[in-house]
Design an enzyme around this catalytic site. Structure first.
Site, PDB file in Angstrom:
ATOM      1  CE1 TYR A  61      -3.293  -2.763   0.299  1.00  0.00           C
ATOM      2  CE2 TYR A  61      -3.708  -2.143   2.577  1.00  0.00           C
ATOM      3  CZ  TYR A  61      -3.998  -2.929   1.476  1.00  0.00           C
ATOM      4  OH  TYR A  61      -4.999  -3.874   1.572  1.00  0.00           O
ATOM      5  CG  LEU A 211     -18.885   1.167   4.129  1.00  0.00           C
ATOM      6  CD1 LEU A 211     -18.392   2.526   4.612  1.00  0.00           C
ATOM      7  CD2 LEU A 211     -20.345   0.954   4.512  1.00  0.00           C
ATOM      8  NE  ARG A 213     -12.841  -1.992  -3.295  1.00  0.00           N
ATOM      9  CZ  ARG A 213     -12.795  -3.299  -3.336  1.00  0.00           C
ATOM     10  NH1 ARG A 213     -13.911  -3.990  -3.342  1.00  0.00           N
ATOM     11  NH2 ARG A 213     -11.651  -3.941  -3.355  1.00  0.00           N
ATOM     12  N   GLY A 214     -17.290   2.766  -0.950  1.00  0.00           N
ATOM     13  CA  GLY A 214     -18.071   3.995  -0.845  1.00  0.00           C
ATOM     14  C   GLY A 214     -19.397   3.945  -1.567  1.00  0.00           C
TER      15      GLY A 214
END
Length: 336
Positions: A61, A211, A213-214
């Site tokens: 990341y 979620l 990714r929103g």
């Protein structure tokens, strides 16, 4: 909505004691557009102060940025107060080019040294390959992590996005604490085979993407555009007609959420929490208010009738688009 101190559960039959929800740190290193290190650090502190102890990261990341960020944020905390879940194996080149997966024993031992250095710790709580390496038997990878456990550098073995056969083979080598895999109202593929097997073997689930990714929140609207370095710019579920179709389902969920005076995101997290104490949602929050919103989901109670209404409003077979682009889907052992 406020919440009391977050409760804890054991991660699987052999794993560590973790908070009922965990913090996913990936978005703090630019995967969803620009991030703010100061706010990210404050969010980590807020999560820990609320009683959360599980922080999920990956050595790839932000090419190590995420681990450095976390390491700085937890430097003044007692080591035993933080459960660090670290993924390894994904390879990147300059500019972010994808370089495949390397889960060889000699490679993961090397990766771990650098992870511990960046995190500022002398052991990692849960260590897991991010994806299955088609060139390395899972037995070899898990066996190498088991040796690191014996040496004191790792506490538990985890898996990520692997299917039933791989899970069985891995568990035959060493007890597996948990499987990290996408699970949400609109990504329910694990329910058929993977989840029952994990329960049979005493393996916990750390659910990411709760979620989507929103998508299951108020942050994505019709016409929303995404930066080139935002994962969603290349995700099928966020493109054109797919997004329009998916937002219709989210609108239906929003009506139910409004009736309970909670947010869409809180309702989506609360639904995952009802699926069992062996499923721990990992919530990707980059800002303190988003973490507070997520933690508020712990206070939501859902009746059987409400669950049925939610699932009828958002039927998983009506979701438009795969959860990853085709080349990434091909790397998911869990989807085979």
């Amino acid at each position: 909505m406020t919440t009391s101190k977050i409760s804890t559960v054991q991660l699987g039959k052999t794993g560590p004691t973790v908070s009922r929800i965990g913090l996913g740190a990936m978005g703090m290193s630019g995967m969803y557009g620009a991030a703010d290190d100061a706010e990210s650090t404050a969010t980590i502190h807020a999560a820990l102060d609320s009683g959360a102890n599980l922080i999920d990261t990956g050595d790839f990341y932000g090419a190590g940025h995420n681990e450095l960020l976390i390491g700085n944020a937890i430097a003044e905390r007692a080591r035993e107060d933080v459960v660090l879940s670290v993924k390894f194996g994904a390879l990147r080149g300059p500019g972010g080019a994808w370089g495949g997966v390397d889960n060889r024993p000699e490679a993961l031992r090397n990766f771990l040294v650098y992870s511990m250095q960046r995190l500022g710790v002398d052991y990692v709580d849960v260590y897991r390959p991010a994806r299955l390496d088609p060139n390395v038997p899972i037995e070899d990878t898990v066996g190498a992590i088991a040796e690191l456990i014996e040496a004191g550098y790792v506490r538990h073995v985890g898996l990520s996005e692997v299917g039933a056969d791989t899970i069985r083979r891995a568990a035959a080598v060493h007890p597996i604490a948990d499987l990290q895999i996408e699970y949400s109202l609109i990504s329910r593929g694990i329910e058929a085979e993977i989840l029952p097997l994990c329960r049979e073997l005493g393996i916990g689930i750390t659910a990411y993407g709760v979620l989507s990714r929103g998508l299951l929140s108020s942050s994505v609207q019709a016409g929303t555009t995404f930066a080139a370095n935002d994962f969603r710019a290349h995700s099928p579920r966020f493109q054109g007609e797919n997004l329009s179709q998916n937002l219709k389902l989210v609108d239906a969920l929003a009506e139910i959420a409004a009736g309970k005076d909670v947010s869409v995101a809180q309702l989506a997290i609360a639904w995952v929490l009802t699926r069992g104490a062996d499923i721990v949602p990992i919530v990707g929050a980059r800002r303190r208010e988003r973490w507070a919103e997520a933690a508020g989901a712990l206070d939501i109670s859902l009746t059987a009738d409400e669950l049925a209404t939610i699932e009828a409003a958002v039927p998983s077979d009506q979701i438009a688009g795969e959860r990853y682009a085709s080349e990434q889907m091909a790397m998911l052992d869990s989807e085979r």
